[in-house]
Write a protein that holds these residues in place. Structure first.
Motif, PDB file in Angstrom:
ATOM      1  N   MET A 139       9.166   2.374   3.583  1.00  0.00           N
ATOM      2  CA  MET A 139       9.070   1.314   2.582  1.00  0.00           C
ATOM      3  C   MET A 139      10.275   0.390   2.647  1.00  0.00           C
ATOM      4  O   MET A 139      10.138  -0.839   2.522  1.00  0.00           O
ATOM      5  CB  MET A 139       8.927   1.925   1.184  1.00  0.00           C
ATOM      6  CG  MET A 139       7.583   2.590   0.928  1.00  0.00           C
ATOM      7  SD  MET A 139       7.276   2.958  -0.814  1.00  0.00           S
ATOM      8  CE  MET A 139       8.522   4.208  -1.151  1.00  0.00           C
ATOM      9  N   MET A 140      11.461   0.949   2.851  1.00  0.00           N
ATOM     10  CA  MET A 140      12.670   0.122   2.925  1.00  0.00           C
ATOM     11  C   MET A 140      12.654  -0.777   4.165  1.00  0.00           C
ATOM     12  O   MET A 140      13.033  -1.950   4.104  1.00  0.00           O
ATOM     13  CB  MET A 140      13.915   1.012   2.912  1.00  0.00           C
ATOM     14  CG  MET A 140      14.167   1.683   1.567  1.00  0.00           C
ATOM     15  SD  MET A 140      15.749   2.557   1.465  1.00  0.00           S
ATOM     16  CE  MET A 140      15.413   4.002   2.467  1.00  0.00           C
ATOM     17  N   VAL A 141      12.211  -0.221   5.291  1.00  0.00           N
ATOM     18  CA  VAL A 141      12.122  -1.016   6.531  1.00  0.00           C
ATOM     19  C   VAL A 141      11.129  -2.165   6.352  1.00  0.00           C
ATOM     20  O   VAL A 141      11.415  -3.324   6.700  1.00  0.00           O
ATOM     21  CB  VAL A 141      11.721  -0.114   7.719  1.00  0.00           C
ATOM     22  CG1 VAL A 141      11.452  -0.966   8.958  1.00  0.00           C
ATOM     23  CG2 VAL A 141      12.803   0.912   8.008  1.00  0.00           C
ATOM     24  N   PHE A 177       0.824  -1.210   0.000  1.00  0.00           N
ATOM     25  CA  PHE A 177       0.000   0.000   0.000  1.00  0.00           C
ATOM     26  C   PHE A 177       0.862   1.266   0.000  1.00  0.00           C
ATOM     27  O   PHE A 177       0.533   2.244  -0.676  1.00  0.00           O
ATOM     28  CB  PHE A 177      -0.954   0.004   1.188  1.00  0.00           C
ATOM     29  CG  PHE A 177      -2.289  -0.590   0.876  1.00  0.00           C
ATOM     30  CD1 PHE A 177      -3.189   0.058   0.047  1.00  0.00           C
ATOM     31  CD2 PHE A 177      -2.656  -1.823   1.396  1.00  0.00           C
ATOM     32  CE1 PHE A 177      -4.427  -0.487  -0.257  1.00  0.00           C
ATOM     33  CE2 PHE A 177      -3.886  -2.384   1.106  1.00  0.00           C
ATOM     34  CZ  PHE A 177      -4.772  -1.715   0.279  1.00  0.00           C
ATOM     35  N   LEU A 178       1.942   1.249   0.762  1.00  0.00           N
ATOM     36  CA  LEU A 178       2.808   2.430   0.778  1.00  0.00           C
ATOM     37  C   LEU A 178       3.501   2.614  -0.576  1.00  0.00           C
ATOM     38  O   LEU A 178       3.673   3.748  -1.039  1.00  0.00           O
ATOM     39  CB  LEU A 178       3.845   2.315   1.900  1.00  0.00           C
ATOM     40  CG  LEU A 178       3.289   2.296   3.331  1.00  0.00           C
ATOM     41  CD1 LEU A 178       4.424   2.405   4.345  1.00  0.00           C
ATOM     42  CD2 LEU A 178       2.279   3.416   3.563  1.00  0.00           C
ATOM     43  N   ALA A 179       3.876   1.504  -1.213  1.00  0.00           N
ATOM     44  CA  ALA A 179       4.456   1.597  -2.554  1.00  0.00           C
ATOM     45  C   ALA A 179       3.411   2.106  -3.550  1.00  0.00           C
ATOM     46  O   ALA A 179       3.726   2.930  -4.428  1.00  0.00           O
ATOM     47  CB  ALA A 179       4.992   0.239  -2.987  1.00  0.00           C
ATOM     48  N   ALA A 180       2.173   1.637  -3.399  1.00  0.00           N
ATOM     49  CA  ALA A 180       1.093   2.135  -4.259  1.00  0.00           C
ATOM     50  C   ALA A 180       0.882   3.625  -4.028  1.00  0.00           C
ATOM     51  O   ALA A 180       0.660   4.397  -4.975  1.00  0.00           O
ATOM     52  CB  ALA A 180      -0.199   1.369  -3.984  1.00  0.00           C
ATOM     53  N   GLY A 181       0.945   4.050  -2.772  1.00  0.00           N
ATOM     54  CA  GLY A 181       0.824   5.474  -2.460  1.00  0.00           C
ATOM     55  C   GLY A 181       1.937   6.278  -3.072  1.00  0.00           C
ATOM     56  O   GLY A 181       1.727   7.417  -3.524  1.00  0.00           O
ATOM     57  N   SER A 182       3.127   5.693  -3.107  1.00  0.00           N
ATOM     58  CA  SER A 182       4.269   6.360  -3.746  1.00  0.00           C
ATOM     59  C   SER A 182       4.021   6.559  -5.239  1.00  0.00           C
ATOM     60  O   SER A 182       4.325   7.616  -5.806  1.00  0.00           O
ATOM     61  CB  SER A 182       5.528   5.513  -3.533  1.00  0.00           C
ATOM     62  OG  SER A 182       6.631   6.063  -4.197  1.00  0.00           O
ATOM     63  N   VAL A 183       3.427   5.536  -5.870  1.00  0.00           N
ATOM     64  CA  VAL A 183       3.090   5.641  -7.305  1.00  0.00           C
ATOM     65  C   VAL A 183       2.027   6.727  -7.512  1.00  0.00           C
ATOM     66  O   VAL A 183       2.162   7.587  -8.403  1.00  0.00           O
ATOM     67  CB  VAL A 183       2.583   4.282  -7.834  1.00  0.00           C
ATOM     68  CG1 VAL A 183       2.004   4.432  -9.240  1.00  0.00           C
ATOM     69  CG2 VAL A 183       3.700   3.250  -7.823  1.00  0.00           C
TER      70      VAL A 183
END
Length: 618
Positions: free
Chosen positions: A453-455, A342-348
């Motif tokens: 995201m990295m963590v 979800f956080l990666a999707a938010g980044s997109v």
């Protein structure tokens, strides 16, 4: 330190009150205040958890109300199950608070967002620490309030308002079942403390039929919160909230509360084979049902939402086949890779300002880190070997197989295969292929969004090793410590099952690669089929609810409106006119002439005397 565990839900609650009161003064600083206190909450939760490993169990209660011989208390209960949940919720919440600094930057209601986020976190932390069902239920409803505020955060959008109302109403439907179950438990046991309920079940103080009824009613509450079929339709619509909200609700918190409820009441479920079977069947059906819908959705967050529903189905399936540790283990790993996705999707979305995957493509050129962490999350949820989801899913499959539920086993295998297909469909369409966007206009992602995201990516890779036969079944051993009812139900791994899980995962990824990268299969014929349209429209469940419950309720309301207008109102008017007529008639006799009043009085006296004589005197 464990005596100060009450600080864990109290600190976020204090943040909420502080930000609501001082939101105009703090403005952007409110985000940093929320992150700081969230970080302190996580540190306290970690220290408490480390001490809990040595202590095993901790209970602190205070008397709240005394009604006759019944004492209602509130307090803090810490055991391996809620200790693990406490750490998980505090950790995920802290990372999402940090991520929100970058994602919500520039929003006019920046302070309000962090206030709502803190309220939600406080409610969830209070929920998992509750020592009795009444306190649990209060925090359960507070979690619902927090989700309502967060889902409807963009209240100026009609879709967000509708989604918030839908989430609130549909989860309340489930909560009615939970409330009735709670009342029946109190009637049967004269207590709502978990330890007293466990003791009553062990002693056989309740009949088998009553145990089954209560277990099913409580499960209805879990169905609502965890988005199980048929009360699942609110969860995809909840994507109208900001993406950090989606990550928080769909990772380790709100939707996990339903699974946690079944886990915390597990002795009750173990006493009813029928209730366990219902949990398993609903979980299995939800897993494959949501997975099929996820195959064709074109909204980035909607695909992840149906993915969450499907994974929650896996957890419920495990719970229904005595896979207690498998279900909690999958809840544990799912928290990391789903929050990451979800956080990666938010980044997109933050970078390209669209959620439609048809308008994306080739984003790995500009969003290299986001592409990498999304790939890690997709591999983990697909059960790719050695990633976290591989170990937890394989343990669920082992639990189903060990119970001899071969039909449910096949359903679980198919759902796991479909998970790999729809997740890598998503990954390939968003990050690979030809770009449909002008990449020069793609916004860079700030560091406050990259660090969480990295963590989470590290945990999505390695968290599965906390419960494997290779390095040690730490989570299973910790959960089973002191819980005698869990002895002997942990299912180990087997080589053939690991190989099968690997084949299923790789097969789904390979199929997605052939379809969406190599274009080896013609998709156009599939898109014109009735099956595709049915999946695209989510089996028309929303339409079904609209045409039955929504329009049916309106029809009933309209019918009562006509009854009130043409029946009740006419009766009221008739009675009013009757009273008015009698009043007017009576008023005409009031002439003001003394001789008339004397004549009436004399006539009355004569009538009185006549009656007196006819009755024979006194």
């Amino acid at each position: 330190m464990i005596e100060f565990a009450w600080l864990i839900p109290a600190l976020p609650l204090l943040t909420f009150l502080l930000l609501i009161v001082l939101r105009e003064k703090l403005k952007k600083a409110s985000g940093y205040v929320a992150v700081l206190i969230s970080g302190i909450t996580f540190i306290v939760a970690t220290l408490v958890f480390l001490q809990l490993i040595d202590v095993g169990n901790f209970l602190m209660e205070w008397s709240w109300l005394t009604i006759g011989s019944i004492d209602i208390s509130f307090g803090i209960l810490l055991n391996p199950l809620n200790g693990l949940m406490l750490l998980l919720v505090a950790f995920i919440s802290f990372l999402i608070h940090m991520y929100s600094l970058g994602y919500m930057d520039g929003d006019q209601r920046f302070s309000t967002f962090f206030a709502y986020l803190s309220l939600f976190t406080s409610a969830m932390l209070g929920l998992v620490m509750s020592p009795n069902l009444l306190q649990f239920y209060m925090f359960w409803e507070l979690v619902g309030l927090g989700s309502f505020l967060l889902i409807g955060f963009y209240f100026y959008k009609n879709s967000a308002k509708q989604a918030a109302k839908k989430a609130f109403i549909m989860t309340r439907i489930g909560d009615v079942g939970l409330l009735i179950g709670l009342i029946l438990l109190f009637w049967q046991t004269n207590s709502l403390r978990f330890v007293d309920i466990y003791q009553a079940v062990t002693n056989g103080d309740m009949s088998g039929g009553m145990i089954t009824l209560i277990a099913i009613l409580i499960f209805i509450g879990a169905i609502g919160k965890s988005g199980q079929f048929p009360l699942h339709t609110w969860l995809p619509d909840a994507m109208e909230g900001p993406t950090p909200v989606s990550a928080l609700i769909h990772a380790a918190t709100m939707v996990a509360a339903g699974v946690y409820l079944v886990a915390v009441m597990y002795p009750l479920y173990m006493a009813s084979s029928l209730a366990m079977m219902i949990v398993a069947i609903v979980g299995a059906f939800t897993a494959i049902y949501a997975a099929t819908i996820g195959l064709v959705q074109n909204d980035l967050k909607q695909v992840l939402a149906y993915s969450t529903i499907s994974q929650l189905g896996f957890m419920m399936l495990a719970m229904g086949v005595l896979g207690y540790t498998a279900g909690i283990f999958h809840l544990f790993t799912h928290a990391f890779f789903k929050a990451l996705l979800f956080l990666a999707a938010g980044s997109v979305i933050h970078a390209v300002h669209t959620q439609n995957i048809k308008e994306m493509g080739g984003l790995n050129q500009k969003l290299k880190l986001t592409s990498a962490v999304f790939l890690i999350g997709a591999l983990a949820i697909s059960g790719f070997p050695l990633f976290s989801g591989f170990f937890s899913k394989e343990e669920i499959l082992a639990s189903v197989w060990a119970e001899g539920q071969y039909g449910l086993f096949i359903i679980a295998i198919v759902a796991a295969f479909l998970t790999s297909v729809y997740m890598f469909r998503l990954y390939f369409l968003v990050f690979h292929g030809e770009s449909k966007l002008t990449l020069d206009k793609v916004k860079p992602v700030p560091m406050t969004m990259k660090i969480p995201m990295m963590v989470l990516a590290l945990f999505a890779i390695f968290s599965g090793f906390f419960n494997t036969s290779w390095f040690g079944t730490y989570i299973a051993d910790f959960l089973e410590e002191g819980a005698t009812y869990l002895e002997g139900i942990h299912h180990g791994s087997s080589i053939w099952l690991m190989l099968l899980a690997t084949v299923v995962s790789l097969g789904g990824i390979a199929l997605a690669y052939l379809i969406y990268v190599k274009n080896a299969l013609n998709q156009e014929n599939w898109k014109t089929s009735g099956t595709y349209q049915m999946l695209l429209n989510k089996y028309y469940m929303d339409e079904f609810y609209d045409n039955t419950f929504v329009k049916g309720s309106r029809g009933i309301g309209l019918g009562f409106q006509y009854v009130e207008k043409y029946f009740v109102r006419l009766i009221i008017l008739f009675i009013g006119d009757l009273v008015t007529t009698f009043s007017r008639t009576g008023s005409k006799s009031q002439t003001g002439q003394a001789q008339t009043y004397t004549a009436v009085a004399f006539l009355g006296l004569v009538l009185f005397a006549a009656v007196y004589m006819l009755k024979g005197g006194y």
